[in-house]
Design an enzyme around this catalytic site. Structure first.
Site, PDB file in Angstrom:
ATOM      1  N   ASN A 170       0.874  -1.171   0.000  1.00 43.15           N
ATOM      2  CA  ASN A 170       0.000   0.000   0.000  1.00 43.15           C
ATOM      3  C   ASN A 170       0.914   1.224   0.000  1.00 43.15           C
ATOM      4  OD1 ASN A 170      -1.751   2.063   0.497  1.00 43.15           O
ATOM      5  ND2 ASN A 170      -2.655   1.169   2.340  1.00 43.15           N
ATOM      6  N   ARG A 210      -2.495  -2.047  -3.509  1.00 42.49           N
ATOM      7  CA  ARG A 210      -3.693  -1.232  -3.337  1.00 42.49           C
ATOM      8  C   ARG A 210      -3.614  -0.073  -4.333  1.00 42.49           C
ATOM      9  NH1 ARG A 210      -4.802   3.360   1.034  1.00 42.49           N
ATOM     10  NH2 ARG A 210      -6.968   3.756   0.507  1.00 42.49           N
ATOM     11  N   HIS A 221     -12.659   3.088   0.186  1.00 44.18           N
ATOM     12  CA  HIS A 221     -12.632   2.012   1.194  1.00 44.18           C
ATOM     13  C   HIS A 221     -13.365   0.763   0.687  1.00 44.18           C
ATOM     14  CE1 HIS A 221     -12.632   5.415   4.424  1.00 44.18           C
ATOM     15  NE2 HIS A 221     -11.393   4.970   4.286  1.00 44.18           N
ATOM     16  N   LEU A 266     -15.520   3.220  10.148  1.00 50.20           N
ATOM     17  CA  LEU A 266     -15.251   4.447  10.903  1.00 50.20           C
ATOM     18  C   LEU A 266     -13.799   4.447  11.370  1.00 50.20           C
ATOM     19  CD1 LEU A 266     -18.517   4.458  13.085  1.00 50.20           C
ATOM     20  CD2 LEU A 266     -18.167   5.413  10.792  1.00 50.20           C
ATOM     21  N   GLY A 267     -12.947   5.045  10.558  1.00 57.86           N
ATOM     22  CA  GLY A 267     -11.547   5.192  10.923  1.00 57.86           C
ATOM     23  C   GLY A 267     -11.207   6.665  10.828  1.00 57.86           C
ATOM     24  N   ASN A 268      -9.929   6.980  10.687  1.00 63.01           N
ATOM     25  CA  ASN A 268      -9.555   8.372  10.511  1.00 63.01           C
ATOM     26  C   ASN A 268     -10.242   8.931   9.263  1.00 63.01           C
ATOM     27  OD1 ASN A 268      -8.194  10.646  11.377  1.00 63.01           O
ATOM     28  ND2 ASN A 268      -6.554  10.259   9.901  1.00 63.01           N
ATOM     29  N   ARG A 317     -11.180  15.548   7.956  1.00 59.20           N
ATOM     30  CA  ARG A 317     -11.974  15.987   6.781  1.00 59.20           C
ATOM     31  C   ARG A 317     -13.375  16.399   7.235  1.00 59.20           C
ATOM     32  NH1 ARG A 317     -10.767  10.650   3.930  1.00 59.20           N
ATOM     33  NH2 ARG A 317      -8.566  10.837   3.404  1.00 59.20           N
ATOM     34  N   GLY A 349     -10.779   1.575  12.871  1.00 60.19           N
ATOM     35  CA  GLY A 349     -10.281   1.970  14.197  1.00 60.19           C
ATOM     36  C   GLY A 349     -11.367   2.359  15.194  1.00 60.19           C
ATOM     37  N   ILE A 350     -12.244   3.266  14.794  1.00 60.64           N
ATOM     38  CA  ILE A 350     -13.285   3.734  15.728  1.00 60.64           C
ATOM     39  C   ILE A 350     -14.412   2.699  15.809  1.00 60.64           C
ATOM     40  CG2 ILE A 350     -14.955   5.590  16.156  1.00 60.64           C
ATOM     41  CD1 ILE A 350     -12.963   7.272  14.220  1.00 60.64           C
ATOM     42  N   GLU A 408      -7.923  -5.174   5.279  1.00 57.21           N
ATOM     43  CA  GLU A 408      -7.784  -4.836   3.863  1.00 57.21           C
ATOM     44  C   GLU A 408      -6.621  -5.592   3.230  1.00 57.21           C
ATOM     45  OE1 GLU A 408      -8.444  -0.685   5.269  1.00 57.21           O
ATOM     46  OE2 GLU A 408      -9.027  -0.356   3.191  1.00 57.21           O
TER      47      GLU A 408
HETATM   48  P1  AMP Z   1      -8.030   3.853  11.401  1.00 61.45           P
HETATM   49  O1  AMP Z   1      -7.961   4.997  10.433  1.00 61.45           O
HETATM   50  O2  AMP Z   1      -8.976   2.770  10.964  1.00 61.45           O
HETATM   51  O3  AMP Z   1      -6.690   3.347  11.826  1.00 61.45           O
HETATM   52  O4  AMP Z   1      -8.711   4.459  12.760  1.00 61.45           O
HETATM   53  C1  AMP Z   1      -8.094   5.422  13.551  1.00 61.45           C
HETATM   54  C2  AMP Z   1      -9.067   5.884  14.644  1.00 61.45           C
HETATM   55  O5  AMP Z   1      -9.437   4.754  15.454  1.00 61.45           O
HETATM   56  C3  AMP Z   1      -8.501   6.918  15.601  1.00 61.45           C
HETATM   57  O6  AMP Z   1      -9.451   7.953  15.811  1.00 61.45           O
HETATM   58  C4  AMP Z   1      -8.336   6.161  16.893  1.00 61.45           C
HETATM   59  O7  AMP Z   1      -8.579   6.954  17.997  1.00 61.45           O
HETATM   60  C5  AMP Z   1      -9.434   5.130  16.833  1.00 61.45           C
HETATM   61  N1  AMP Z   1      -9.141   4.072  17.805  1.00 61.45           N
HETATM   62  C6  AMP Z   1      -9.715   3.937  19.003  1.00 61.45           C
HETATM   63  N2  AMP Z   1      -9.213   2.908  19.688  1.00 61.45           N
HETATM   64  C7  AMP Z   1      -8.270   2.356  18.939  1.00 61.45           C
HETATM   65  C8  AMP Z   1      -7.377   1.256  19.112  1.00 61.45           C
HETATM   66  N3  AMP Z   1      -7.372   0.526  20.211  1.00 61.45           N
HETATM   67  N4  AMP Z   1      -6.538   0.990  18.104  1.00 61.45           N
HETATM   68  C9  AMP Z   1      -6.555   1.733  16.977  1.00 61.45           C
HETATM   69  N5  AMP Z   1      -7.372   2.772  16.761  1.00 61.45           N
HETATM   70  C10 AMP Z   1      -8.223   3.099  17.726  1.00 61.45           C
END
Ligand code: AMP
Length: 396
Positions: free
Chosen positions: A7, A90, A179, A208-210, A240, A330-331, A383
């Site tokens: 990626n 990717r 995604h 629901l991630g960043n 964003r 992540g979220i 992914e």
């Molecule tokens: P991602 O973009 O999928 O990596 O998600 C990132 C988001 O997931 C951030 O806002 C983190 O705060 C939230 N998050 C909450 N708890 C965790 C955890 N235990 N590990 C990874 N991300 C987390």
């Protein structure tokens, strides 16, 4: 079969070497600060992380370092590069050209290049990574897996904007969604986990991630998703803005004396829950601030959850119902209080939250009570594994 999943971003590159038979990760890591100074993180499964600071002027050097680490006699995951049977890349934007993954021939690479202006930050970086890999592993088959492909089944009514039609015809201005690899993986996994027939199911996936997006998956096919021409549309995200009144762009440009690219930078990098709260884009920090009574952090969390709940409502309408809502990334996988807030809006779907189950982090679990009419479930996304599976399907 061993598949190297790559990626590639503009100055970073994440990789995993996966054994496709056992689906085990043999080694993984990332290269950071490519073109600046250079840092390789490498971890063979079961061993400690190794960090090497070394110059990486180009992606080719970065990939060379990854390959060297993978075959290192002491800590490598394979004895030689011959043991890497395929590479899965990717690719962010496949435009309307790619509705599924594809083997990366020279013709395909040219077609991807033609999509560059739809994703000027991502696609050129993806292509640099692909070309560097091709040079270093000329006899290894390469596959491109597109973020946009899963959403190509959206009907016209879902992907056309209310703009002059010629912009769609001339420039491909339409909604594409992103995604897709995650939405595809999670919808399939949710059906499997819940014992549902994917071909007769209505699933909403909340990634629901960043970066955050939602999709409506009817009988295994995407019929709508919240991101658009670019990943800026839809939910409020880490940095964003998601959906805003387009007139705000001109208004802010005038008030703040900014150019259009500068306003776009604000919408992409300084908005979302970060911009709203002034605290962080990370929900772990936001949760602390929320619990400490920080009003802006509370507002940011409320707006985030409310926007997700509104999109879920619109996708229930799009599919005339829903069987399951799957939370991921992540979220979605880890942040219980946000899931709780979202589900609190969904009483009309007959969902009651199982508060004990909702404490779950990062594993498959139903979080609605057994008597709920619609199921809420946490499904961790993967992914890299999805890219590995797609690659194997095309090269074996
Ligand atoms: P991602 O973009 O999928 O990596 O998600 C990132 C988001 O997931 C951030 O806002 C983190 O705060 C939230 N998050 C909450 N708890 C965790 C955890 N235990 N590990 C990874 N991300 C987390």
């Amino acid at each position: 079969m061993n598949v190297l999943v790559i990626n590639c971003g503009s100055s970073s590159l994440k990789y995993q070497l996966i054994n496709s038979d056992s689906e085990e990760v043999l080694a993984k890591g990332l290269c950071e600060r490519i073109g600046i100074d250079g840092r390789l993180v490498y971890q063979k499964t079961g061993l400690d992380k190794e960090i090497t600071e070394a110059p990486m002027p180009t992606h080719k050097q970065a990939i060379q370092m990854v390959l060297d680490a993978l075959v290192n006699p002491k800590t490598g995951a394979v004895a030689s590069l011959d043991e890497i049977d395929a590479v899965g890349h990717r690719v962010v934007h496949g435009g309307e050209k790619f509705a599924s993954s594809t083997v990366l021939t020279d013709d395909v690479l040219q077609t991807i290049e033609a999509c560059n202006d739809l994703a000027p930050l991502h696609n050129p970086a993806n292509l640099i990574g692909i070309n560097a890999c091709k040079e270093l592993m000329p006899n290894t088959p390469m596959v491109g897996v597109f973020d946009t492909a899963f959403h190509q089944t959206m009907p016209k009514k879902a992907y056309l904007y209310g703009l002059p039609y010629e912009y769609y015809e001339k420039y491909g201005v339409r909604r594409y969604g992103f995604h897709g690899t995650s939405h595809s993986f999670v919808s399939k996994k949710a059906a499997e986990f819940l014992g549902m027939d994917l071909n007769n199911s209505k699933i909403i996936v909340a990634h629901l991630g960043n970066g955050a997006s939602i999709s409506a998956v009817l009988n295994g096919k995407c019929v709508d998703t919240s991101m658009g021409l670019t990943p800026l549309e839809g939910l409020v995200m880490g940095t964003r803005s998601g959906d805003v009144d387009p007139s705000i762009l001109e208004f802010i440009a005038e008030k703040e004396n900014l150019t259009l690219p500068e306003v776009m930078d604000v919408l992409n990098k300084k908005s979302g829950v970060q911009g709203m709260s002034g605290v962080s884009s990370d929900f772990r920090d936001l949760e602390d601030a929320y619990n400490a009574g920080n009003e802006r952090a509370i507002d940011a969390c409320e707006v985030f959850a409310y926007r997700v709940a509104k999109y879920i409502g619109s996708y229930v309408a799009a599919m005339n119902g829903v069987d399951a809502i799957a939370f991921t990334a992540g979220i979605g996988e880890n942040t219980s209080f946000i899931r709780e807030k979202i589900i609190a809006y969904l009483g009309y779907l007959g969902i009651t939250l199982d508060k004990e189950a909702n404490k779950v982090r990062g594993e498959e679990r139903i979080i609605s009570t057994p008597d709920s009419k619609t199921i809420a479930v946490v499904i961790p996304t993967n992914e890299e594994l999805a890219i590995c599976r797609e690659t194997v399907a095309l090269v074996s």
